[in-house]
Design an enzyme around this catalytic site. Sequence first.
Site, PDB file in Angstrom:
ATOM      1  N   THR A  42       0.815  -1.210   0.000  1.00 16.35           N
ATOM      2  CA  THR A  42       0.000   0.000   0.000  1.00 16.35           C
ATOM      3  C   THR A  42       0.849   1.259   0.000  1.00 16.35           C
ATOM      4  O   THR A  42       0.363   2.335  -0.323  1.00 16.35           O
ATOM      5  CB  THR A  42      -0.934   0.027   1.225  1.00 16.35           C
ATOM      6  N   SER A 153       7.997   3.651   7.013  1.00 18.98           N
ATOM      7  CA  SER A 153       6.994   4.245   7.906  1.00 18.98           C
ATOM      8  C   SER A 153       7.192   3.778   9.352  1.00 18.98           C
ATOM      9  O   SER A 153       8.254   3.955   9.917  1.00 18.98           O
ATOM     10  CB  SER A 153       5.587   3.929   7.386  1.00 18.98           C
ATOM     11  N   HIS A 154       6.181   3.163   9.939  1.00 17.21           N
ATOM     12  CA  HIS A 154       6.230   2.790  11.360  1.00 17.21           C
ATOM     13  C   HIS A 154       6.861   1.418  11.590  1.00 17.21           C
ATOM     14  O   HIS A 154       6.936   0.961  12.726  1.00 17.21           O
ATOM     15  CB  HIS A 154       4.812   2.784  11.930  1.00 17.21           C
ATOM     16  N   LYS A 163       9.490   4.226  -1.579  1.00 13.14           N
ATOM     17  CA  LYS A 163       8.221   4.474  -2.261  1.00 13.14           C
ATOM     18  C   LYS A 163       8.356   5.622  -3.255  1.00 13.14           C
ATOM     19  O   LYS A 163       9.158   6.531  -3.084  1.00 13.14           O
ATOM     20  CB  LYS A 163       7.098   4.747  -1.255  1.00 13.14           C
ATOM     21  N   ASP A 316       5.080   8.833  13.553  1.00 14.54           N
ATOM     22  CA  ASP A 316       5.881   7.667  13.207  1.00 14.54           C
ATOM     23  C   ASP A 316       7.176   8.125  12.538  1.00 14.54           C
ATOM     24  O   ASP A 316       7.483   9.320  12.503  1.00 14.54           O
ATOM     25  CB  ASP A 316       5.084   6.714  12.328  1.00 14.54           C
ATOM     26  N   ASP A 320       4.118  10.660   8.719  1.00 17.42           N
ATOM     27  CA  ASP A 320       2.868  10.720   7.967  1.00 17.42           C
ATOM     28  C   ASP A 320       1.682  10.260   8.823  1.00 17.42           C
ATOM     29  O   ASP A 320       0.539  10.321   8.370  1.00 17.42           O
ATOM     30  CB  ASP A 320       2.947   9.922   6.659  1.00 17.42           C
ATOM     31  N   ARG A 321       1.955   9.829  10.054  1.00 13.59           N
ATOM     32  CA  ARG A 321       0.886   9.436  10.963  1.00 13.59           C
ATOM     33  C   ARG A 321       0.922  10.290  12.228  1.00 13.59           C
ATOM     34  O   ARG A 321       1.943  10.890  12.552  1.00 13.59           O
ATOM     35  CB  ARG A 321       1.010   7.955  11.331  1.00 13.59           C
ATOM     36  N   GLU A 405      -8.076   4.895   9.154  1.00 17.49           N
ATOM     37  CA  GLU A 405      -8.170   4.312  10.488  1.00 17.49           C
ATOM     38  C   GLU A 405      -6.806   4.185  11.156  1.00 17.49           C
ATOM     39  O   GLU A 405      -6.679   4.229  12.378  1.00 17.49           O
ATOM     40  CB  GLU A 405      -8.856   2.958  10.342  1.00 17.49           C
TER      41      GLU A 405
END
Length: 559
Positions: A42, A153-154, A163, A316, A320-321, A405
């Site tokens: 993703t 990411s995390h 990416k 993170d 981005d979170r 979410e």
Amino acid sequence: MHERAGTPAQSQDLIDVDSLLGDYYDRVPDPQIAEQRVVFGTSGHRGSAADTAFNEAHIVATTAAIVEYRASQGTDGPLFLGIDTHALSGPAMETAIEVLAAAEIDTRVDARGGFTPTPAVSRAILVANGAASPTGLRTSGAGLADGIVVTPSHNPPRDGGFKYNPPHGGPAGSDATSWIAARANEILTGGAWKHVKRVPYERAKRATCVQPYDFMAAYVAELPSVLNLDAIRDGGVRIGADPLGGAAVEYWGAIAEEHRLDLTVVNPNVDPRWSFMTLDWDGKIRMDCSSPYAMASLRTLMDGGDAPYDIATGNDADADRHGIVTRDGSLMNPNHYLAAAISYLHGGARPQWPADARIGKTLVSSSLIERVAKSLGKQVEEVPVGFKWFVPGLLSGDVTFGGEESAGASFLTHDGRVWTTDKDGLIMCLLASEMLGTTGKTPSQIHAGLVEDQGQSWYARLDATATKAQKETLKNLSPKQVRATELAGQEITGKLTEAPGNGAAIGGLKVTTADAWFAARPSGTEDVYKIYAESFVSAEHLEQVKDAATKVVSEALDN
């Protein structure tokens, strides 16, 4: 649940950085082995060098494939390159620059030689393509920019990630990632990656086509276009920002200084082992700012009547979170915060936003968002998991807010223009303080008001390890595999394998009733599967929904 979840990491939990970096250069993948191929989930290709899943060969091949892809698309403007703080990110960036310099790609790297949050890269791409200009964003023609973000990411410290963000600034769609992955695996086959033209790094970083770009200065200066920072400052909101050892570490100090906010960087340390973290649910170190276990230290800091901050936030590794902790020491459920943010933004805080624009949510986000949107007279666009699905609406301004979410979201500028088309944990963290400064209520208090109006929901997400074969099975779940006509005592109203908002496949299955639902799908970033469930009836009813969901998944995996 691991017995030490939420407790500080110990020496045996930490990676051997030198060994991992050695693996990056020494291990050579075999593309005939599925686990060693380039695979875009993703959000890019992820894996560990120790598993021969993220190595020098992968990055050479993937970068070369991106060079070919952008040429095929006519993308000939600057390529913005950013990295996070994972141990493998630095070597991967150097490898990428060697290939990009040899291909004479106009590459922009951080002017400070530091780390770059994903949203800063997205913003840089969009600005280069005209997002902030009077004439507006360009989506075609010569000179369009794109970018690469080196981040998993995390994910745990042993992992690396890579990416591609095309000229729209957001995560690449499957048409691009499928092509790039297939071409990269061709280049890996037979050792062809060794023949990809490269320039030694020390020479490549001085090449005329590799130029510095001050990501941080540009991003920080533009924040007033998307946030009401005056409300935070004038309201005297005390902020504690924890970058969790990630790429936002210098950004938070710069934001505080430039915009004169009462903001303290709670933990300024960067350690590729993340030795200061508390363990996540499965005993791994994971920089998941939506996890109460990974955020245990910040929750403890905010617990009690003498908490030093009004709002505490976490990000993170690539920022981005977002994670929001309020004065009572509770980490807000991401769904609760999304609902509160949507209610605030559309309740008068952004009067210039188009009245007929939609609110974006993923299929596994809380149905409370839909109830809040209905009360505001707004339509909801429900899409599969993956922020890429929000990109078209954010670009056009037809979607004001897109949220996942998993604690990722972005929203439009005050005047209804695109801000970022990738998740932006920084603005979502600052929005919590704007909400408090403007309304006098924390996001958790705003959520409590929504519960009074719309009803309380009980929401849960279950994670479990899964093999790649099991993940493929779950990805192809069929409505036929749910033979029941009722779910936890209620009539089943839908068995979905496609998202209502755009008809795209959800890569799993969602089952709904009038007051509950569950969804099951494999993770696109790790070897786990996820079950999501929600009930507006009771906590006990949620357990029944979870049991039913678990049964469906178990039967699918057993067959």
